[in-house]
Design a protein around this motif. Structure first.
Motif, PDB file in Angstrom:
ATOM      1  N   ASP A  38      69.344  -2.793   0.696  1.00  0.00           N
ATOM      2  CA  ASP A  38      69.793  -1.975   1.835  1.00  0.00           C
ATOM      3  C   ASP A  38      71.210  -2.365   2.264  1.00  0.00           C
ATOM      4  N   ALA A  39      71.411  -3.672   2.447  1.00  0.00           N
ATOM      5  CA  ALA A  39      72.726  -4.147   2.909  1.00  0.00           C
ATOM      6  C   ALA A  39      73.794  -3.790   1.877  1.00  0.00           C
ATOM      7  N   CYS A  40      73.430  -3.889   0.615  1.00  0.00           N
ATOM      8  CA  CYS A  40      74.376  -3.588  -0.461  1.00  0.00           C
ATOM      9  C   CYS A  40      74.815  -2.128  -0.388  1.00  0.00           C
ATOM     10  N   PHE A  41      73.860  -1.224  -0.141  1.00  0.00           N
ATOM     11  CA  PHE A  41      74.236   0.189  -0.085  1.00  0.00           C
ATOM     12  C   PHE A  41      75.193   0.447   1.080  1.00  0.00           C
ATOM     13  N   GLU A  42      74.874  -0.116   2.242  1.00  0.00           N
ATOM     14  CA  GLU A  42      75.755   0.122   3.396  1.00  0.00           C
ATOM     15  C   GLU A  42      77.158  -0.437   3.109  1.00  0.00           C
ATOM     16  N   HIS A  43      77.201  -1.560   2.405  1.00  0.00           N
ATOM     17  CA  HIS A  43      78.481  -2.175   2.043  1.00  0.00           C
ATOM     18  C   HIS A  43      79.280  -1.284   1.089  1.00  0.00           C
ATOM     19  N   VAL A  44      78.588  -0.741   0.105  1.00  0.00           N
ATOM     20  CA  VAL A  44      79.315  -0.033  -0.954  1.00  0.00           C
ATOM     21  C   VAL A  44      79.690   1.399  -0.534  1.00  0.00           C
ATOM     22  N   LEU A  45      79.029   1.888   0.523  1.00  0.00           N
ATOM     23  CA  LEU A  45      79.330   3.243   0.992  1.00  0.00           C
ATOM     24  C   LEU A  45      80.829   3.454   1.222  1.00  0.00           C
ATOM     25  N   ARG A  46      81.477   2.403   1.781  1.00  0.00           N
ATOM     26  CA  ARG A  46      82.902   2.545   2.134  1.00  0.00           C
ATOM     27  C   ARG A  46      83.781   2.656   0.885  1.00  0.00           C
ATOM     28  N   MET A  47      83.236   2.317  -0.283  1.00  0.00           N
ATOM     29  CA  MET A  47      84.013   2.436  -1.525  1.00  0.00           C
ATOM     30  C   MET A  47      83.932   3.819  -2.136  1.00  0.00           C
ATOM     31  N   ASP A  76      83.897   0.499 -11.107  1.00  0.00           N
ATOM     32  CA  ASP A  76      84.251  -0.387  -9.990  1.00  0.00           C
ATOM     33  C   ASP A  76      83.161  -0.396  -8.922  1.00  0.00           C
ATOM     34  N   VAL A  77      82.558   0.762  -8.688  1.00  0.00           N
ATOM     35  CA  VAL A  77      81.461   0.817  -7.713  1.00  0.00           C
ATOM     36  C   VAL A  77      80.305  -0.063  -8.211  1.00  0.00           C
ATOM     37  N   ALA A  78      79.980   0.069  -9.489  1.00  0.00           N
ATOM     38  CA  ALA A  78      78.868  -0.714 -10.054  1.00  0.00           C
ATOM     39  C   ALA A  78      79.161  -2.213  -9.969  1.00  0.00           C
ATOM     40  N   LEU A  79      80.407  -2.571 -10.256  1.00  0.00           N
ATOM     41  CA  LEU A  79      80.781  -3.998 -10.192  1.00  0.00           C
ATOM     42  C   LEU A  79      80.652  -4.536  -8.774  1.00  0.00           C
ATOM     43  N   ASP A  80      81.066  -3.716  -7.810  1.00  0.00           N
ATOM     44  CA  ASP A  80      80.987  -4.154  -6.414  1.00  0.00           C
ATOM     45  C   ASP A  80      79.532  -4.355  -5.986  1.00  0.00           C
ATOM     46  N   ILE A  81      78.674  -3.465  -6.444  1.00  0.00           N
ATOM     47  CA  ILE A  81      77.240  -3.604  -6.144  1.00  0.00           C
ATOM     48  C   ILE A  81      76.729  -4.924  -6.729  1.00  0.00           C
ATOM     49  N   GLU A  82      77.092  -5.160  -7.963  1.00  0.00           N
ATOM     50  CA  GLU A  82      76.611  -6.369  -8.642  1.00  0.00           C
ATOM     51  C   GLU A  82      77.135  -7.620  -7.937  1.00  0.00           C
ATOM     52  N   THR A 111      75.275   9.204  -7.760  1.00  0.00           N
ATOM     53  CA  THR A 111      73.970   8.551  -7.663  1.00  0.00           C
ATOM     54  C   THR A 111      74.129   7.069  -7.998  1.00  0.00           C
ATOM     55  N   LEU A 112      73.623   6.231  -7.092  1.00  0.00           N
ATOM     56  CA  LEU A 112      73.643   4.773  -7.285  1.00  0.00           C
ATOM     57  C   LEU A 112      72.202   4.292  -7.297  1.00  0.00           C
ATOM     58  N   ASP A 113      71.852   3.555  -8.331  1.00  0.00           N
ATOM     59  CA  ASP A 113      70.481   3.041  -8.469  1.00  0.00           C
ATOM     60  C   ASP A 113      70.603   1.575  -8.844  1.00  0.00           C
ATOM     61  N   GLY A 125      62.411 -14.035  -8.387  1.00  0.00           N
ATOM     62  CA  GLY A 125      61.601 -13.362  -9.402  1.00  0.00           C
ATOM     63  C   GLY A 125      60.949 -12.068  -8.929  1.00  0.00           C
ATOM     64  N   TRP A 126      61.227 -11.626  -7.694  1.00  0.00           N
ATOM     65  CA  TRP A 126      60.608 -10.398  -7.163  1.00  0.00           C
ATOM     66  C   TRP A 126      61.699  -9.377  -6.854  1.00  0.00           C
ATOM     67  N   ASN A 127      61.434  -8.113  -7.190  1.00  0.00           N
ATOM     68  CA  ASN A 127      62.497  -7.118  -7.282  1.00  0.00           C
ATOM     69  C   ASN A 127      62.455  -6.042  -6.206  1.00  0.00           C
ATOM     70  N   SER A 128      63.625  -5.443  -5.988  1.00  0.00           N
ATOM     71  CA  SER A 128      63.706  -4.174  -5.263  1.00  0.00           C
ATOM     72  C   SER A 128      64.338  -3.149  -6.195  1.00  0.00           C
ATOM     73  N   ASP A 129      64.245  -1.885  -5.829  1.00  0.00           N
ATOM     74  CA  ASP A 129      64.718  -0.793  -6.696  1.00  0.00           C
ATOM     75  C   ASP A 129      65.042   0.378  -5.773  1.00  0.00           C
ATOM     76  N   LEU A 130      66.330   0.651  -5.599  1.00  0.00           N
ATOM     77  CA  LEU A 130      66.778   1.585  -4.568  1.00  0.00           C
ATOM     78  C   LEU A 130      67.731   2.610  -5.173  1.00  0.00           C
ATOM     79  N   THR A 131      67.551   3.872  -4.831  1.00  0.00           N
ATOM     80  CA  THR A 131      68.514   4.891  -5.281  1.00  0.00           C
ATOM     81  C   THR A 131      68.951   5.742  -4.101  1.00  0.00           C
ATOM     82  N   ARG A 132      70.257   5.980  -4.028  1.00  0.00           N
ATOM     83  CA  ARG A 132      70.802   6.918  -3.058  1.00  0.00           C
ATOM     84  C   ARG A 132      71.777   7.836  -3.782  1.00  0.00           C
ATOM     85  N   THR A 133      71.818   9.094  -3.322  1.00  0.00           N
ATOM     86  CA  THR A 133      72.782  10.055  -3.858  1.00  0.00           C
ATOM     87  C   THR A 133      73.571  10.630  -2.687  1.00  0.00           C
TER      88      THR A 133
END
Ligand code: GLY
Ligand code: MN
Ligand code: MN
Length: 342
Positions: A134-143, A152-158, A199-201, A208-216
């Protein structure tokens, strides 16, 4: 069928049973013994992470099949079950050669159903992974502005996820414009443009436990068609989440998404399942698709991710993670769902 013991070699099941995070190990489990087998690369790590098992470490030139054989023979076993879906023909041959005199019996879904219902502690880790997503998406929105590349968007997410001390749950998907019609497209050097669906996924992996988030989102200015697609996907997603509760068949939730998308003739652009189990694997045990036989139960964690992918135009997917409760679901991901970004 009666066998003396279970031999577990699927590393995801081994990880779930033992807490071991390395890449190679096996477990022999009899009614009275639990033996964890790994090679010398993981000697110290296994002793640190694996509790409640006898730990058997082997080193080159011993092969894993020989080490498994040594354990099986020492325990006096004569018949062993193994995971039918996981063991390859080559592995079967190596067992036949290196572990003579043992009857090996394939068993389908030997361990995986046990992974479907998560413990409170496991759900807590998934919740933390969702929080980072969640925090990552709010962060990357401004990019998300014209001229920035998908790459570059993918790298920033990572970078963001790793900077939180988490791991990347899977390779980041960042696709834009016509490329957003690729549900699992890889990021390219394409620059975002006004009027693109983007679309960002992505997901974080915590202990060892995952999340999986997609926003368009749409960059700058949306057309009526963007609006129609986005609204249909969002409505399908929200309606499915609202329909989920214990006792409901996963395939019926999937069917609901298809019915909603069909109202606008978009169901033909929705080729994948509505969701999947989420846990120590991103695509964990259980699936929500037209062929699923799974039934919702409290403690299961699912993704819900309808999508519409129109070749030559673009695609939209919205994905949240939910845990089934006693009377519905709790949504674990809370990232905003903006339609247009400036
Ligand atoms: N990230 C892959 C998926 O959503 O299933
Ligand atoms: Mn995803
Ligand atoms: Mn998913």
């Amino acid at each position: 069928m009666s066998v003396d013991a279970a031999l577990v070699t699927n590393i995801e099941n081994v990880r779930w049973m033992s807490g071991f995070s390395g890449s190679s190990a096996a477990i022999v489990l009899s009614p009275s013994e639990a033996v964890f087998i790994t090679d010398s690369r993981y000697d110290e790590q296994a002793h640190e992470q694996v509790k409640g098992f006898e730990i058997h470490v082997f080193a080159s030139p011993t092969r894993q099949a020989q080490a498994i054989g040594a354990v099986i023979h020492r325990l006096g076993l004569t018949s062993v079950s193994f995971e039918a879906e996981h063991v390859t023909f080559a592995t079967m041959n190596s067992w036949a050669n290196d572990i003579p005199g043992i009857e090996f019996t394939p068993v389908e879904k030997m361990i995986s159903p046990l992974r479907m219902v998560k413990s409170a502690e496991e759900i807590e880790k998934i919740r933390r992974a969702c929080g980072i997503g969640d925090a990552c998406f709010e962060h990357v929105l401004r990019m998300l502005r014209p001229g920035v590349t998908e790459y570059d968007v993918a790298l920033d997410i990572e970078f963001f996820i790793r900077r939180q001390g988490a791991k990347i749950a899977f390779d980041v998907i960042a696709v834009s414009g016509e490329r957003s019609a690729r549900p699992h497209g890889t990021p390219s050097e394409r620059k975002l443009e006004v009027g693109d669906f983007v679309t960002l996924d992505f997901g974080a992996c915590v202990d060892g436990w995952n999340s999986d988030l997609t926003r368009t989102v749409v960059i700058g200015e949306a057309t009526d068609r963007h609006r129609e697609v986005f609204d249909a996907v969002l409505r399908a997603e929200e309606s499915c989440i609202a329909a989920m509760k214990p006792g409901v068949a996963a395939k019926d939730v999937d069917a609901l998404a298809r019915r909603i998308l069909a109202e606008r003739d978009f169901d033909k652009y929705f080729g994948h399942g509505l969701g999947h189990g989420l846990g120590s694997a991103v695509h964990d045990v259980a699936s929500m698709n037209p062929n699923s036989t799974d039934v919702l139960e409290p403690g299961q964690v699912w993704t819900v991710e309808p999508g519409v992918y129109i070749p030559g135009f673009g695609g939209c997917r919205i994905e949240d993670d939910v845990v089934v409760t006693s009377d519905g679901v709790e949504v674990l991901t809370h990232a905003s769902k903006p339609f247009v970004v400036p």
